[in-house]
Write a protein that holds these residues in place. Structure first.
Motif, PDB file in Angstrom:
ATOM      1  N   VAL A  80      35.332   7.396  -4.321  1.00 42.99           N
ATOM      2  CA  VAL A  80      35.536   8.781  -4.746  1.00 42.99           C
ATOM      3  C   VAL A  80      34.343   9.644  -4.347  1.00 42.99           C
ATOM      4  CG1 VAL A  80      35.727  10.256  -6.790  1.00 42.99           C
ATOM      5  CG2 VAL A  80      37.146   8.225  -6.584  1.00 42.99           C
ATOM      6  N   GLN A  81      33.133   9.104  -4.467  1.00 44.33           N
ATOM      7  CA  GLN A  81      31.953   9.870  -4.065  1.00 44.33           C
ATOM      8  C   GLN A  81      31.962  10.138  -2.563  1.00 44.33           C
ATOM      9  OE1 GLN A  81      28.949   7.244  -5.693  1.00 44.33           O
ATOM     10  NE2 GLN A  81      28.625   8.590  -7.473  1.00 44.33           N
ATOM     11  N   MET A  82      32.390   9.148  -1.784  1.00 47.52           N
ATOM     12  CA  MET A  82      32.468   9.334  -0.340  1.00 47.52           C
ATOM     13  C   MET A  82      33.526  10.398   0.006  1.00 47.52           C
ATOM     14  SD  MET A  82      33.123   6.532   2.674  1.00 47.52           S
ATOM     15  CE  MET A  82      34.788   6.172   2.138  1.00 47.52           C
ATOM     16  N   GLU A  83      34.671  10.343  -0.663  1.00 45.79           N
ATOM     17  CA  GLU A  83      35.712  11.348  -0.428  1.00 45.79           C
ATOM     18  C   GLU A  83      35.232  12.739  -0.813  1.00 45.79           C
ATOM     19  OE1 GLU A  83      38.986   9.857  -2.687  1.00 45.79           O
ATOM     20  OE2 GLU A  83      39.452   8.283  -1.227  1.00 45.79           O
ATOM     21  N   ARG A  84      34.514  12.834  -1.929  1.00 44.91           N
ATOM     22  CA  ARG A  84      33.972  14.129  -2.363  1.00 44.91           C
ATOM     23  C   ARG A  84      33.004  14.688  -1.319  1.00 44.91           C
ATOM     24  NH1 ARG A  84      29.630  13.480  -6.473  1.00 44.91           N
ATOM     25  NH2 ARG A  84      28.654  12.902  -4.532  1.00 44.91           N
ATOM     26  N   ASP A  85      32.138  13.829  -0.774  1.00 46.13           N
ATOM     27  CA  ASP A  85      31.183  14.275   0.235  1.00 46.13           C
ATOM     28  C   ASP A  85      31.896  14.757   1.495  1.00 46.13           C
ATOM     29  OD1 ASP A  85      29.155  13.629  -1.516  1.00 46.13           O
ATOM     30  OD2 ASP A  85      28.686  11.710  -0.538  1.00 46.13           O
ATOM     31  N   ILE A  86      32.939  14.038   1.886  1.00 43.35           N
ATOM     32  CA  ILE A  86      33.714  14.442   3.074  1.00 43.35           C
ATOM     33  C   ILE A  86      34.379  15.785   2.824  1.00 43.35           C
ATOM     34  CG2 ILE A  86      35.763  13.887   4.458  1.00 43.35           C
ATOM     35  CD1 ILE A  86      34.951  10.913   4.138  1.00 43.35           C
ATOM     36  N   LEU A  87      34.984  15.963   1.657  1.00 42.51           N
ATOM     37  CA  LEU A  87      35.631  17.238   1.340  1.00 42.51           C
ATOM     38  C   LEU A  87      34.630  18.385   1.271  1.00 42.51           C
ATOM     39  CD1 LEU A  87      38.234  16.098  -1.320  1.00 42.51           C
ATOM     40  CD2 LEU A  87      38.701  16.943   0.984  1.00 42.51           C
ATOM     41  N   ALA A  88      33.442  18.121   0.756  1.00 38.79           N
ATOM     42  CA  ALA A  88      32.420  19.168   0.700  1.00 38.79           C
ATOM     43  C   ALA A  88      32.006  19.588   2.105  1.00 38.79           C
ATOM     44  CB  ALA A  88      31.208  18.682  -0.089  1.00 38.79           C
ATOM     45  N   LYS A  89      31.847  18.620   3.003  1.00 39.53           N
ATOM     46  CA  LYS A  89      31.483  18.935   4.386  1.00 39.53           C
ATOM     47  C   LYS A  89      32.613  19.678   5.088  1.00 39.53           C
ATOM     48  CE  LYS A  89      28.300  15.081   4.903  1.00 39.53           C
ATOM     49  NZ  LYS A  89      28.051  13.791   5.547  1.00 39.53           N
TER      50      LYS A  89
END
Length: 108
Positions: A80-89
């Motif tokens: 979930v943290q990785m997905e959040r980082d991708i969405l933020a970028k």
């Protein structure tokens, strides 16, 4: 002869036990009140009885099912943290793109 500290008052010990039972960390309490963490833990053990709750130090004693669930939850958290980082970028990238491209409205 080495000087020893006088024993802590019973009221003080009872307060420490209650604070640990309410969820406070014994090591934090030892720093805050100036007594050793092992003293606090022994007071809690001695208080025992029917109202004793699990100490934070005993949390590491998980059964196999709980350990497996913890491993799975940590894996999901990383995902979930990785997905959040991708969405933020991606959001930042699209926001940068939208400022450069202007589309006039069709209502003019």
């Amino acid at each position: 002869m080495p000087k020893t500290k006088p024993p802590y008052a019973q009221g003080f010990r009872d307060q420490m036990v209650e604070l640990v039972r309410s969820g406070r960390n014994p090591s934090d309490l030892s720093k805050e009140f100036g007594c050793h963490v092992t003293s606090i833990l022994s007071w809690v053990r001695k208080a025992g009885g029917s109202g004793a709750t699990m100490l934070p130090a005993d949390v590491s004693a998980l059964n196999a099912q709980e350990r497996q669930e913890l491993i799975e939850l940590r894996r999901k958290l990383r995902q979930v943290q990785m997905e959040r980082d991708i969405l933020a970028k991606a959001t930042a990238w699209f926001a940068g793109k939208s400022e450069k491209t202007f589309t006039p409205s069709t209502n003019s």
